[in-house]
Write a protein that holds these residues in place. Structure first.
Motif, mmCIF file in Angstrom:
data_model
loop_
_atom_site.group_PDB
_atom_site.id
_atom_site.type_symbol
_atom_site.label_atom_id
_atom_site.label_comp_id
_atom_site.label_asym_id
_atom_site.label_seq_id
_atom_site.Cartn_x
_atom_site.Cartn_y
_atom_site.Cartn_z
ATOM 1 N N GLY A 1 0.838 -1.198 0.000
ATOM 2 C CA GLY A 1 0.000 0.000 0.000
ATOM 3 C C GLY A 1 0.869 1.243 0.000
ATOM 4 N N ASN A 2 0.388 2.313 -0.616
ATOM 5 C CA ASN A 2 1.140 3.559 -0.684
ATOM 6 C C ASN A 2 0.186 4.687 -1.014
ATOM 7 O OD1 ASN A 2 3.042 5.683 -2.089
ATOM 8 N ND2 ASN A 2 4.399 4.288 -0.994
ATOM 9 N N GLN A 3 0.421 5.882 -0.446
ATOM 10 C CA GLN A 3 -0.465 7.014 -0.691
ATOM 11 C C GLN A 3 -0.137 7.752 -1.984
ATOM 12 O OE1 GLN A 3 -3.153 7.714 0.815
ATOM 13 N NE2 GLN A 3 -3.011 6.517 2.679
ATOM 14 N N ASN A 4 0.986 7.440 -2.624
ATOM 15 C CA ASN A 4 1.255 8.039 -3.922
ATOM 16 C C ASN A 4 0.210 7.568 -4.917
ATOM 17 O OD1 ASN A 4 4.081 9.525 -4.090
ATOM 18 N ND2 ASN A 4 4.283 7.828 -2.644
ATOM 19 N N THR A 5 -0.236 8.448 -5.802
ATOM 20 C CA THR A 5 -1.269 8.068 -6.758
ATOM 21 C C THR A 5 -0.786 6.964 -7.678
ATOM 22 O OG1 THR A 5 -2.146 10.334 -6.686
ATOM 23 C CG2 THR A 5 -2.853 8.943 -8.523
#
Length: 361
Positions: A331-335
């Motif tokens: 998971g990652n918050q970068n688009t």
């Protein structure tokens, strides 16, 4: 190439403003603390003059929406090469910071405040301690940078070291002093490099692209699923990484807080909301006339904060209620990002089992 910029007064006969200077770099640091958007409007300052424990102090420390830390070092009286070397040295301190130490640094910077609470207020999403400081960037701030330092920083970036230079220049306009800035490298590129180098364990990229789609009251997964798109906006930190996508890329889309909701092929390049159209029974219509979500409608005239859309040919999707999430999944918050970690390989292998039509033509 040395970074230089100029400002001109608009008129029938444009007049260039005279270069000036600040009283000191301390004044610049004070200005950044007072108005952090001078650096980047999607960063939050969390530390100042932080002792590294080995004879140095980090000028400023910030955090990005994905929990990445940004080390900001002012040139002061050091040569450009010296400040780059010092910043890299300080990065060894940043790399080892755990969540409790980061919270302590913030408490020293903003006594009585809580990092998790302020992060939620600032970015509209909870601070994930598991991914906090998974990656970091280095930013060198200076009034001028020589060609040699420019070559060094570009060389490091080409090898996925997330370092950038931000040059500020002062101009005189009568009794006023105006401040301008210029990045050596597009901040989206160093943001991407920070993501690439985040994992402690690395391996060759598997060719599969991760995408994050923030399903909430402002952006609706059922609409993205129906019409075939992903989108991001509200600031360049969120939207610029959409430019990493190429036509034909296979993307695995995760709705943060829910799980993976679809896999598809990119059909086109990133397009601002004001130009993106959707097919309807009455022909192609502007997307914002069709969609019910907000998609930053009020910002569509602002190229930095507008929503941007990428058309996608979905191979398989599921409703948000059936999102796929398992322990150990990436998971990652970068688009958009292209992870180089065993965790991403594991995630894709599991998703291919759950999305059986992932490779359909």
């Amino acid at each position: 190439m040395t970074i230089r910029h100029a400002i001109w007064k608009v008129g029938e006969k444009p007049v260039g403003l005279t270069s000036s200077s600040l009283v000191s770099e301390q004044q610049l640091e004070d200005m950044i603390v007072a108005a952090p958007e001078i650096l980047h409007d999607q960063w939050m300052l969390i530390g100042r003059q932080q002792d590294t424990g080995f004879g140095g102090r980090i000028d400023l420390l910030a955090i990005a929406p994905d929990g990445a830390l940004i080390l900001i070092e002012l040139k002061r009286n050091k040569t450009p090469r010296e400040v780059v070397a010092q910043a890299i040295d300080y990065a060894t301190f940043i790399e080892g910071l755990e969540s409790d130490r980061i919270a302590s640094i913030y408490n020293d910077f903003a006594p009585g405040r809580n990092l998790a609470t302020d992060f939620l207020t600032r970015f509209g999403q909870p601070l994930d301690e598991e991914t906090l400081n998974d990656s970091h960037q280095i930013v060198v701030v200076a009034a001028a940078i020589d060609a040699s330092t420019t070559r060094i920083v570009r060389y490091l970036n080409e090898r996925d070291i997330a370092i950038n230079i931000l040059c500020f220049q002062v101009f005189a306009n009568g009794d006023e002093r105006l401040l301008s800035r210029a990045w050596l490298i597009d901040p989206a590129e160093t943001q991407t490099n920070a993501t690439v180098t985040a994992a402690r364990e690395k391996e060759p990229w598997n060719g599969e692209v991760y995408a994050s789609f923030g399903h909430d009251e402002g952006r609706l997964w059922p609409e993205a699923r129906q019409y075939g798109f992903i989108s991001a906006g509200g600031g360049t930190w969120y939207s610029n990484s959409l430019n990493l996508l190429n036509v034909g890329d296979r993307i695995w889309v995760k709705a943060p807080g829910h799980g993976f909701v679809g896999v598809g092929r990119v059909k086109g390049k990133s397009v601002p909301a004001s130009e993106f159209k959707l097919p309807t029974s009455s022909g192609d219509r502007p997307a914002l006339d069709v969609l019910k979500g907000n998609y930053h409608r009020s910002l569509q005239g602002d190229p930095d904060r507008s929503e941007y859309f990428v058309p996608v040919d979905w191979l398989q999707t599921v409703p948000i209620e059936e999102a796929v999430q398992e322990v150990g999944m990436f998971g990652n918050q970068n688009t958009v990002c292209k992870p180089k970690t065993p965790k991403w390989r594991f995630t894709v292998e599991r998703l291919k089992q759950r999305f059986a039509d992932y490779d359909k033509s």
